[in-house]
Design an enzyme around this catalytic site. Structure first.
Site, PDB file in Angstrom:
ATOM      1  N   TYR A  95     -11.521   4.894  20.433  1.00 26.64           N
ATOM      2  CA  TYR A  95     -10.311   5.638  20.074  1.00 26.64           C
ATOM      3  C   TYR A  95      -9.052   4.978  20.629  1.00 26.64           C
ATOM      4  O   TYR A  95      -7.957   5.499  20.473  1.00 26.64           O
ATOM      5  CB  TYR A  95     -10.426   7.097  20.534  1.00 26.64           C
ATOM      6  CG  TYR A  95     -11.416   7.887  19.712  1.00 26.64           C
ATOM      7  CD1 TYR A  95     -12.787   7.677  19.858  1.00 26.64           C
ATOM      8  CD2 TYR A  95     -11.000   8.813  18.772  1.00 26.64           C
ATOM      9  CE1 TYR A  95     -13.707   8.382  19.089  1.00 26.64           C
ATOM     10  CE2 TYR A  95     -11.906   9.520  18.000  1.00 26.64           C
ATOM     11  CZ  TYR A  95     -13.252   9.299  18.168  1.00 26.64           C
ATOM     12  OH  TYR A  95     -14.158   9.997  17.401  1.00 26.64           O
ATOM     13  N   LYS A 147     -25.387   3.826  25.881  1.00 22.61           N
ATOM     14  CA  LYS A 147     -26.081   2.714  25.215  1.00 22.61           C
ATOM     15  C   LYS A 147     -25.775   1.453  26.013  1.00 22.61           C
ATOM     16  O   LYS A 147     -25.355   0.431  25.455  1.00 22.61           O
ATOM     17  CB  LYS A 147     -25.588   2.573  23.763  1.00 22.61           C
ATOM     18  CG  LYS A 147     -26.236   3.504  22.780  1.00 22.61           C
ATOM     19  CD  LYS A 147     -27.714   3.218  22.505  1.00 22.61           C
ATOM     20  CE  LYS A 147     -27.926   1.955  21.709  1.00 22.61           C
ATOM     21  NZ  LYS A 147     -29.382   1.702  21.477  1.00 22.61           N
ATOM     22  N   ASP A 190     -29.695   7.127  21.612  1.00 20.66           N
ATOM     23  CA  ASP A 190     -30.555   7.223  20.421  1.00 20.66           C
ATOM     24  C   ASP A 190     -31.781   8.087  20.724  1.00 20.66           C
ATOM     25  O   ASP A 190     -32.119   8.999  19.974  1.00 20.66           O
ATOM     26  CB  ASP A 190     -30.928   5.824  19.879  1.00 20.66           C
ATOM     27  CG  ASP A 190     -31.281   4.819  20.971  1.00 20.66           C
ATOM     28  OD1 ASP A 190     -31.254   5.176  22.156  1.00 20.66           O
ATOM     29  OD2 ASP A 190     -31.605   3.663  20.616  1.00 20.66           O
ATOM     30  N   ASP A 210     -18.518  12.630  20.250  1.00 26.73           N
ATOM     31  CA  ASP A 210     -18.120  13.114  18.920  1.00 26.73           C
ATOM     32  C   ASP A 210     -19.369  13.360  18.073  1.00 26.73           C
ATOM     33  O   ASP A 210     -19.534  14.424  17.468  1.00 26.73           O
ATOM     34  CB  ASP A 210     -17.213  12.066  18.265  1.00 26.73           C
ATOM     35  CG  ASP A 210     -16.687  12.507  16.911  1.00 26.73           C
ATOM     36  OD1 ASP A 210     -16.426  13.708  16.740  1.00 26.73           O
ATOM     37  OD2 ASP A 210     -16.536  11.641  16.026  1.00 26.73           O
ATOM     38  N   ASP A 236     -21.286  17.144  16.893  1.00 27.30           N
ATOM     39  CA  ASP A 236     -21.492  17.598  15.510  1.00 27.30           C
ATOM     40  C   ASP A 236     -22.956  17.963  15.307  1.00 27.30           C
ATOM     41  O   ASP A 236     -23.273  18.906  14.574  1.00 27.30           O
ATOM     42  CB  ASP A 236     -21.075  16.520  14.496  1.00 27.30           C
ATOM     43  CG  ASP A 236     -19.578  16.587  14.183  1.00 27.30           C
ATOM     44  OD1 ASP A 236     -18.805  17.048  15.045  1.00 27.30           O
ATOM     45  OD2 ASP A 236     -19.177  16.190  13.076  1.00 27.30           O
TER      46      ASP A 236
HETATM   47  C1  IPM Z   1     -13.102  15.577  16.261  1.00 23.86           C
HETATM   48  C2  IPM Z   1     -12.736  14.744  15.055  1.00 23.86           C
HETATM   49  C3  IPM Z   1     -11.753  13.664  15.432  1.00 23.86           C
HETATM   50  C4  IPM Z   1     -12.477  12.752  16.394  1.00 23.86           C
HETATM   51  C5  IPM Z   1     -11.155  12.884  14.251  1.00 23.86           C
HETATM   52  C6  IPM Z   1     -10.350  13.755  13.368  1.00 23.86           C
HETATM   53  C7  IPM Z   1     -10.302  11.743  14.695  1.00 23.86           C
HETATM   54  O1  IPM Z   1     -13.881  14.254  14.435  1.00 23.86           O
HETATM   55  O2  IPM Z   1     -12.213  16.197  16.866  1.00 23.86           O
HETATM   56  O3  IPM Z   1     -14.283  15.640  16.606  1.00 23.86           O
HETATM   57  O4  IPM Z   1     -13.181  11.835  15.977  1.00 23.86           O
HETATM   58  O5  IPM Z   1     -12.321  12.988  17.588  1.00 23.86           O
HETATM   59 MN    MN Z   2     -15.741  14.944  15.312  1.00 23.87          MN
END
Ligand code: IPM
Ligand code: MN
Ligand code: NAD
Length: 343
Positions: A131, A176, A209, A233, A237
């Site tokens: 990032y 990793k 992984d 990230d 998810d």
């Molecule tokens: C999150 C999103 C962001 C990230 C994107 C929008 C840049 O996926 O907040 O998890 O990758 O951090």
């Molecule tokens: Mn995200």
């Protein structure tokens, strides 16, 4: 009388505005209960950028940094801006320049049908790794750099260790380092120092992984998971699936070292969801729960607990948006949650 807590509101794009509209009345509710706060609505996002060419102008950034205590954020991302430059210059800039190194993403199922015995928390570094957005594209070759610095890694891991110590829960660092020898090598060194300082914490490391496989097979075995920005990230998810999906998962970022007045940002884990935006279908739960995390961060524990309980009660009363298999719209779901709030 103490000065009001100033909370900047940035709905952003797509469903961001729809879920923000449901959460904002909870600020009025907190005021009615005697909390001293002031909302500062800000227009930045795709619409504003396309109309004016401004992403986050300097004066707004400065006002935010020095004149607000926290940000409540919806989402950014718009198909009309395919390079996502406004997302970089608004959201990623805020995370980075406010030094909000700790991104907390709890995973606690509240909806019926999801296993309430799962209770894990992700601590994601929020400002570095890939990032840093540095790299090059040349003919036939593309480079993305990932930067990791000791202060940010230490801030994140120290918070994760402290949390594990307080809760008496196991801590796992995802990495990793077998491939990312430099960056994740640094993570392992900082981790080893902290492990020595927190001898009571049951801490271990795992290749990310292998972790993902274990996380799918037995999520109840996990407590605190720490990870860098990129892995965190992805892992968050995956764990969103355990609470019902992207619309349900909250997050709070903060700067433990408080370099500026503005040292916290609450935002749902999901994005602008262009596939359902503008249709009143978005699930506002991730946003409500993010606001609850912000209330807790501000020391407003009764409001945080009441808002989380209200979400649970609305879900148990049968209110569900389409992503959870229900038929309720965003505003019906929002009203259902708010109607459960105590006066
Ligand atoms: C999150 C999103 C962001 C990230 C994107 C929008 C840049 O996926 O907040 O998890 O990758 O951090
Ligand atoms: Mn995200
Ligand atoms: P997304 O989270 O927007 O959507 C992924 C899936 O989840 C979609 O099917 C969507 O309909 C669903 N979803 C998301 N939020 C929901 C909600 N509140 N209720 C019900 N369903 C919901 O991720 P994406 O499609 O990969 O990205 C879309 C845009 O959002 C991109 O521009 C991306 O960069 C951006 N994004 C922003 C953030 C953020 O602002 N923090 C986070 C993730 C993605």
């Amino acid at each position: 009388m103490s000065r009001p807590v100033r909370i900047a509101l940035i709905p952003g794009d797509g469903v961001g505005g729809e879920v923000m509209a449901e959460a904002v009345p909870c600020l009025d509710w907190a005021v009615a209960r005697g909390r001293c706060l002031e909302a500062v609505p800000l227009p930045y996002g795709a619409e504003h950028y396309l109309a004016t060419g401004e992403t986050l102008p300097e004066h707004a950034f400065t006002t935010l940094r020095d004149g607000c205590d926290a940000v409540l954020f919806g989402a950014v991302g718009d198909p009309r801006i395919p390079d996502g430059r406004h997302a970089e210059q608004i959201l990623l800039r805020l995370r980075r320049e406010l030094e909000l190194a700790v991104n907390f993403r709890p995973c606690r199922p509240l909806a019926p049908g999801f296993d309430p015995a799962i209770n894990l928390e992700i601590y994601r570094e929020n400002t570095e790794g890939p990032y840093c957005l540095q790299g090059t594209t040349e003919p036939g070759r593309a480079v993305d750099y990932a930067i990791h610095t000791e202060p940010a890694v230490h801030r994140l891991l120290a918070c994760a260790f402290q949390r594990a110590a307080v809760l008496g829960r196991p801590l796992l660092l995802a990495h990793k380092a077998n491939v990312l020898k430099h960056g994740h090598g640094l993570w392992l060194r900082v981790y080893a120092d902290l492990k020595a300082q927190f001898p009571t914490v049951d801490a271990r490391t795992m290749h990310a992984d292998a972790l993902l496989c274990a996380l799918v097979q037995d999520p109840k075995a996990f407590g605190i998971i720490a990870a860098d920005n990129y892995l965190g990230d992805l892992i968050s998810d995956l764990t969103a699936a355990y609470v019902g999906g992207m619309g349900m998962a909250p997050s709070l970022s903060w700067a433990p070292h408080r370099p500026f007045r503005c040292a916290a940002l609450a935002e749902p884990v999901h994005g602008s969801a262009p596939d359902i935006a503008g249709q009143g279908l978005a699930n506002p739960v991730g946003m409500f729960l993010s606001l609850a995390l912000l209330f807790r961060h501000l020391g407003w524990e009764p409001e945080a607990t009441a808002l989380e309980a209200a979400v649970g009660e609305a879900l148990h009363a049968g209110f569900r948006t389409r992503d959870l298999g229900g038929t309720h719209g965003t505003s019906e779901m929002g009203k259902a949650v708010r109607s459960q709030l105590p006066t």
